[in-house]
Enzyme design. Sequence first.
Site, PDB file in Angstrom:
ATOM      1  N   LYS A 100      63.196  98.021   0.415  1.00  0.00           N
ATOM      2  CA  LYS A 100      62.328  97.120   0.722  1.00  0.00           C
ATOM      3  C   LYS A 100      60.744  96.959   0.428  1.00  0.00           C
ATOM      4  O   LYS A 100      60.304  95.684   0.381  1.00  0.00           O
ATOM      5  CB  LYS A 100      62.229  96.226   2.099  1.00  0.00           C
ATOM      6  CG  LYS A 100      64.292  97.096   3.462  1.00  0.00           C
ATOM      7  CD  LYS A 100      63.305  96.216   4.251  1.00  0.00           C
ATOM      8  CE  LYS A 100      64.771  97.463   5.463  1.00  0.00           C
ATOM      9  NZ  LYS A 100      64.846  98.484   5.347  1.00  0.00           N
ATOM     10  N   GLY A 101      60.938  97.938   0.103  1.00  0.00           N
ATOM     11  CA  GLY A 101      58.953  98.249   0.160  1.00  0.00           C
ATOM     12  C   GLY A 101      58.415  97.074  -1.386  1.00  0.00           C
ATOM     13  O   GLY A 101      57.093  96.566  -1.035  1.00  0.00           O
TER      14      GLY A 101
ATOM     15  N   ASP B  19      55.251 100.518   4.974  1.00  0.00           N
ATOM     16  CA  ASP B  19      55.576 100.737   6.392  1.00  0.00           C
ATOM     17  C   ASP B  19      55.350 102.448   6.779  1.00  0.00           C
ATOM     18  O   ASP B  19      55.410 102.771   6.151  1.00  0.00           O
ATOM     19  CB  ASP B  19      57.645 100.265   6.483  1.00  0.00           C
ATOM     20  CG  ASP B  19      58.105 101.169   5.635  1.00  0.00           C
ATOM     21  OD1 ASP B  19      57.977 101.604   5.167  1.00  0.00           O
ATOM     22  OD2 ASP B  19      58.717 102.016   7.208  1.00  0.00           O
TER      23      ASP B  19
ATOM     24  N   PHE C 139      48.512 108.653   3.782  1.00  0.00           N
ATOM     25  CA  PHE C 139      49.148 107.548   3.958  1.00  0.00           C
ATOM     26  C   PHE C 139      48.751 106.397   3.740  1.00  0.00           C
ATOM     27  O   PHE C 139      47.796 105.873   5.007  1.00  0.00           O
ATOM     28  CB  PHE C 139      49.415 108.143   5.697  1.00  0.00           C
ATOM     29  CG  PHE C 139      51.045 108.166   6.526  1.00  0.00           C
ATOM     30  CD1 PHE C 139      51.408 108.453   6.877  1.00  0.00           C
ATOM     31  CD2 PHE C 139      51.165 106.776   5.900  1.00  0.00           C
ATOM     32  CE1 PHE C 139      53.079 108.709   6.920  1.00  0.00           C
ATOM     33  CE2 PHE C 139      52.646 105.970   6.533  1.00  0.00           C
ATOM     34  CZ  PHE C 139      53.596 106.782   7.279  1.00  0.00           C
TER      35      PHE C 139
ATOM     36  N   GLU D  89      58.370  99.269  -8.057  1.00  0.00           N
ATOM     37  CA  GLU D  89      58.254  99.600  -6.550  1.00  0.00           C
ATOM     38  C   GLU D  89      56.853  99.732  -6.182  1.00  0.00           C
ATOM     39  O   GLU D  89      56.035  99.338  -6.537  1.00  0.00           O
ATOM     40  CB  GLU D  89      58.245 101.502  -7.018  1.00  0.00           C
ATOM     41  CG  GLU D  89      59.624 102.285  -7.168  1.00  0.00           C
ATOM     42  CD  GLU D  89      59.533 102.263  -5.712  1.00  0.00           C
ATOM     43  OE1 GLU D  89      59.574 101.653  -4.528  1.00  0.00           O
ATOM     44  OE2 GLU D  89      61.137 103.200  -5.125  1.00  0.00           O
ATOM     45  N   ASP D  90      56.800  99.673  -5.223  1.00  0.00           N
ATOM     46  CA  ASP D  90      55.463  99.568  -4.195  1.00  0.00           C
ATOM     47  C   ASP D  90      54.180 101.041  -4.188  1.00  0.00           C
ATOM     48  O   ASP D  90      53.678 101.100  -4.679  1.00  0.00           O
ATOM     49  CB  ASP D  90      55.978  99.205  -2.819  1.00  0.00           C
ATOM     50  CG  ASP D  90      56.251 100.229  -1.627  1.00  0.00           C
ATOM     51  OD1 ASP D  90      57.401 100.899  -3.021  1.00  0.00           O
ATOM     52  OD2 ASP D  90      55.995 100.160  -0.753  1.00  0.00           O
TER      53      ASP D  90
ATOM     54  N   ASP E 106      56.158 108.411  -5.101  1.00  0.00           N
ATOM     55  CA  ASP E 106      55.870 109.791  -4.466  1.00  0.00           C
ATOM     56  C   ASP E 106      56.060 110.540  -5.140  1.00  0.00           C
ATOM     57  O   ASP E 106      55.454 111.361  -5.613  1.00  0.00           O
ATOM     58  CB  ASP E 106      55.464 109.284  -3.052  1.00  0.00           C
ATOM     59  CG  ASP E 106      55.197 110.794  -2.288  1.00  0.00           C
ATOM     60  OD1 ASP E 106      54.331 111.533  -2.620  1.00  0.00           O
ATOM     61  OD2 ASP E 106      54.861 110.609  -1.221  1.00  0.00           O
TER      62      ASP E 106
ATOM     63  N   LYS F 267      51.322 108.227  -6.847  1.00  0.00           N
ATOM     64  CA  LYS F 267      50.730 109.005  -5.746  1.00  0.00           C
ATOM     65  C   LYS F 267      51.129 110.732  -6.459  1.00  0.00           C
ATOM     66  O   LYS F 267      52.042 111.364  -6.213  1.00  0.00           O
ATOM     67  CB  LYS F 267      50.909 108.774  -4.591  1.00  0.00           C
ATOM     68  CG  LYS F 267      51.045 109.586  -3.377  1.00  0.00           C
ATOM     69  CD  LYS F 267      50.952 109.966  -2.249  1.00  0.00           C
ATOM     70  CE  LYS F 267      50.304 108.753  -0.909  1.00  0.00           C
ATOM     71  NZ  LYS F 267      50.956 108.876   0.316  1.00  0.00           N
TER      72      LYS F 267
END
Length: 179
Positions: free
Chosen positions: A42-43, A158, A151, A97-98, A101, A129
Amino acid sequence: MENFIEEVVLSNEEIVRICEKIGKQITEDYQNKNPLLVGLLKGSVPFMAELMKHIKCDMEIDFMEVSSYAGVNSTGAVTILKDVKADIRGRDIILVEDIVDTGLTIQEVINFLGSRGARSIEIATLLDKPAGRTVKCQIPKYIGLEIEPKFVVGFGLDYNQKYRNLPYVGVLKRWVYEK
Ligand code: PRP
């Protein structure tokens, strides 16, 4: 700024500027290609919504939802919960994508869509990241901001499903997730 946020990483104004810049690049790179932007739920939702406003060539959107399992880093670690509706054979795909990582999610999705005959697949991510990588992953072509391993929440990102609605990206204070 909210009391659970330590510092703002990207203000809403900066996010809009990033989307203008990436939107312009995509417009130039995909003239007459009708790219299919595939957002990973959902990001990616807020980033997709802002980014697409700044793309000035024909384009379409679709969404996928995948679930990844932490600690697993082999093929099959990602389950497809929702597939794209569009026929992707011969399509130029931009995965939205948000954040990238470990790289696990995006690479599994690339393998999955690539095997179904997409003509090209690129990645557009608001945040990257790189220090988090645990798998070899395609390098994102469009990156909003490279960040340190902190973070972050907000603008789609989220913590336990919360904070996606913040209009900016910020570092979450430790007490929130250590309590
Ligand atoms: C987050 C984020 C990326 C992925 C990045 O999704 O939106 O899809 O993790 O991490 P990775 O590079 O380590 O795979 P999440 O699975 O938390 O789902 P969400 O989009 O619903 O928040």
